[in-house]
Design a protein around this motif. Structure first.
Motif, PDB file in Angstrom:
ATOM      1  N   SER A 285       0.831  -1.205   0.000  1.00  0.00           N
ATOM      2  CA  SER A 285       0.000   0.000   0.000  1.00  0.00           C
ATOM      3  C   SER A 285       0.867   1.257   0.000  1.00  0.00           C
ATOM      4  CB  SER A 285      -0.923  -0.013   1.228  1.00  0.00           C
ATOM      5  OG  SER A 285      -1.650   1.184   1.310  1.00  0.00           O
ATOM      6  N   LEU A 288       2.454   1.431  -3.686  1.00  0.00           N
ATOM      7  CA  LEU A 288       1.527   1.546  -4.809  1.00  0.00           C
ATOM      8  C   LEU A 288       0.578   2.744  -4.685  1.00  0.00           C
ATOM      9  CD1 LEU A 288       0.630  -2.225  -5.362  1.00  0.00           C
ATOM     10  CD2 LEU A 288       2.286  -0.824  -6.595  1.00  0.00           C
ATOM     11  N   VAL A 289       0.080   2.986  -3.473  1.00  0.00           N
ATOM     12  CA  VAL A 289      -0.865   4.089  -3.279  1.00  0.00           C
ATOM     13  C   VAL A 289      -0.138   5.356  -2.819  1.00  0.00           C
ATOM     14  CG1 VAL A 289      -2.957   4.858  -2.103  1.00  0.00           C
ATOM     15  CG2 VAL A 289      -2.699   2.452  -2.737  1.00  0.00           C
ATOM     16  N   LEU A 293       0.698   5.893  -7.138  1.00  0.00           N
ATOM     17  CA  LEU A 293      -0.586   6.494  -7.500  1.00  0.00           C
ATOM     18  C   LEU A 293      -0.548   8.016  -7.375  1.00  0.00           C
ATOM     19  CD1 LEU A 293      -3.528   6.090  -8.339  1.00  0.00           C
ATOM     20  CD2 LEU A 293      -4.122   5.899  -5.913  1.00  0.00           C
ATOM     21  N   VAL A 311      -5.342  11.137  -0.317  1.00  0.00           N
ATOM     22  CA  VAL A 311      -4.706   9.894   0.119  1.00  0.00           C
ATOM     23  C   VAL A 311      -4.431   9.939   1.624  1.00  0.00           C
ATOM     24  CG1 VAL A 311      -2.634   8.463  -0.077  1.00  0.00           C
ATOM     25  CG2 VAL A 311      -3.708   9.399  -2.137  1.00  0.00           C
ATOM     26  N   GLY A 315      -6.432   7.316   3.835  1.00  0.00           N
ATOM     27  CA  GLY A 315      -5.633   6.305   4.528  1.00  0.00           C
ATOM     28  C   GLY A 315      -5.902   6.280   6.016  1.00  0.00           C
ATOM     29  N   SER A 343      -2.682  -0.915   6.330  1.00  0.00           N
ATOM     30  CA  SER A 343      -2.555  -0.603   4.902  1.00  0.00           C
ATOM     31  C   SER A 343      -2.992   0.834   4.620  1.00  0.00           C
ATOM     32  CB  SER A 343      -3.385  -1.580   4.070  1.00  0.00           C
ATOM     33  OG  SER A 343      -2.893  -2.902   4.200  1.00  0.00           O
ATOM     34  N   ALA A 347      -0.467   3.963   3.349  1.00  0.00           N
ATOM     35  CA  ALA A 347      -0.687   4.804   2.176  1.00  0.00           C
ATOM     36  C   ALA A 347      -0.547   6.282   2.527  1.00  0.00           C
ATOM     37  CB  ALA A 347      -2.074   4.523   1.590  1.00  0.00           C
TER      38      ALA A 347
END
Length: 440
Positions: A285, A288-289, A293, A311, A315, A343, A347
């Motif tokens: 997480s 990727l996030v 992202l 985010v 999160g 997770s 993020a």
């Protein structure tokens, strides 16, 4: 500037990012080793849950209290010098932990480890500002922040195997050896971009023209800058919000193995394997996030403040899944709720760590990072003690998890109403001219 050769290392900045990530990985091996060794220590030295809470917190008192001085020192002396000395000292402090002879010795050794590791994250955050343009900052930050989570994936089982087969002292000895190895690697590899002769002229232009933090150290006015920043609403919003994140993160970092041993009746090795599951998802997480992202959306033209704060708040909202762990006695269900919570927090974390280099005025990146990380790690000192007290008095983790959820709500309110837009704080006229370090 250092002469650049025609034979250069491609994508040098990402190799430096990887080096910083390895440093944080080893740094966190040192931190988690105590939580893995705790059941053996509790038995050998007849420690209560409250005693363990105090031992877990010892590192964070000195670590947190030194964050603001470390920020000032980092802005004054630079990444290279402070990073080298910090890496050397934390290896020596880990060695002392392995030689401790009881509660007092372990407490003192952990407090010294907090002193040694105080520059770790601020060094990584400032170096990332130097080495990466703004549109790559999220992924670059996620690399070293994800390493903090991934340390639990490989570090907990590795230290657990060492502790079970060789004893708790060798658990700390292993982390000491890894720490000293990183000191050697950092000394040989790390240079600021302008001093790195393996960085091509083309990549250097990409970094600088993309809005990387300008290099340079403060020439004076550090205390004036500190006083100015402490009066800024954005700094308070960032610090309170990140403190809330820190409370929950450090609760799980220190108590998750103990929670599984005590509440779910697991062995040390089984608890280590279960504890790794949330951290695997948290690592993914984070990258990727919190990393890819965010950079992807900003590169496509989306508003930077909306993306980062979306985010950040999303999160932390997922972090409220910690409430779910209070409703079950099934270890699988509990791990699922904890995985969702960690997770989400993972993020959000790279956003928090990228903010000092994005909002700090000239010469203040290290200081803003120090203030933020002071608040974050004071919760690292408070959370283990509060959790230990609650568990000791109620023989349950339920109320401890409820407190963590309330902290997250407070943090989200701070991000919304105090932080505001993600933009550079204007420097005070009396300080700004004296400090050449720019946020780009």
């Amino acid at each position: 500037m250092t002469t650049r050769h025609s034979m250069t290392t491609p994508q040098r900045r990402w190799r430096i990012g990887g080096l910083l990530g390895i440093g944080v990985l080893v740094n966190y091996f040192d931190r988690i080793s105590l939580s893995v060794a705790a059941p053996q220590l509790q038995q050998e030295f007849h420690l209560s849950s409250s005693d363990l809470g105090l031992l877990f917190s010892a590192f964070f008192w000195t670590y947190a209290l030194l964050q603001i001085p470390t920020g000032l020192i980092l802005d004054r002396f630079g990444v290279t010098r402070v990073g080298r000395w910090g890496a050397l000292l934390w290896g020596l402090a880990s060695t002392l932990t392995a030689c401790a002879g009881g509660f007092a010795g372990i407490f003192v050794a952990r407090a010294l480890l907090g002193v040694a590791e105080a520059p770790g994250f601020p060094v990584s955050a400032k170096a990332t500002g130097y080495w990466f343009p703004r549109r790559e900052r999220a992924m670059a930050t996620a690399i070293f922040d994800a390493a903090a989570k991934f340390s639990n994936v490989i570090g907990v089982p590795l230290v657990a195997l060492t502790v079970v087969h060789l004893g708790w002292r060798w658990g700390f000895g292993l982390t000491a050896l890894l720490s000293l190895a990183y000191f050697i690697a950092f000394t040989l590899i790390y240079r600021d971009p302008s001093q790195d002769n393996k960085l091509s002229a083309e990549e250097y232009r990409h970094i600088v023209e993309g809005g990387a933090t300008a290099e340079g150290v403060s020439q004076g006015g550090s205390l004036a800058m500190l006083g100015y920043l402490l009066r800024q609403r954005k700094v308070w919003g960032l610090s309170i919000g990140f403190a809330a994140y820190g409370y929950v993160f450090y609760l799980f970092l220190t108590w998750l193995p103990g929670y599984l041993v005590q509440t779910m009746q697991m062995s040390i090795l089984k608890s280590a394997s279960y504890a790794a599951i949330p951290w695997i998802f948290a690592t993914l997480s984070d990258l990727l996030v919190g990393g890819w992202l965010i950079d992807h959306l900003i590169a496509r033209g989306h508003d930077e403040t909306r993306v980062r704060k979306g985010v950040l708040l999303g999160g932390m909202l997922l972090g409220l899944a910690v409430f779910g762990a209070t409703t079950t006695s099934d270890p699988v269900i509990a791990i699922i709720w904890i995985t969702i919570a960690l997770s989400g927090l993972a993020a959000a974390a790279p956003v928090g760590w990228s903010l000092p280099s994005l909002i700090a005025p000239h010469g203040g990146t290290g200081t803003v990072g120090g203030i933020m990380n002071f608040a974050n790690n004071m919760m690292g000192a408070v959370a283990p003690i509060v959790t230990g007290y609650i568990v000791g008095s109620t023989h349950s983790f339920s109320n401890a998890f409820l407190v963590a959820g309330v902290m997250l709500i407070i943090g989200m309110l701070a991000f919304v109403f105090l932080l505001g837009r993600i933009e550079t704080i204007a420097p005070p006229a009396a300080v700004g001219q004296a400090l050449p370090d720019s946020t780009g």
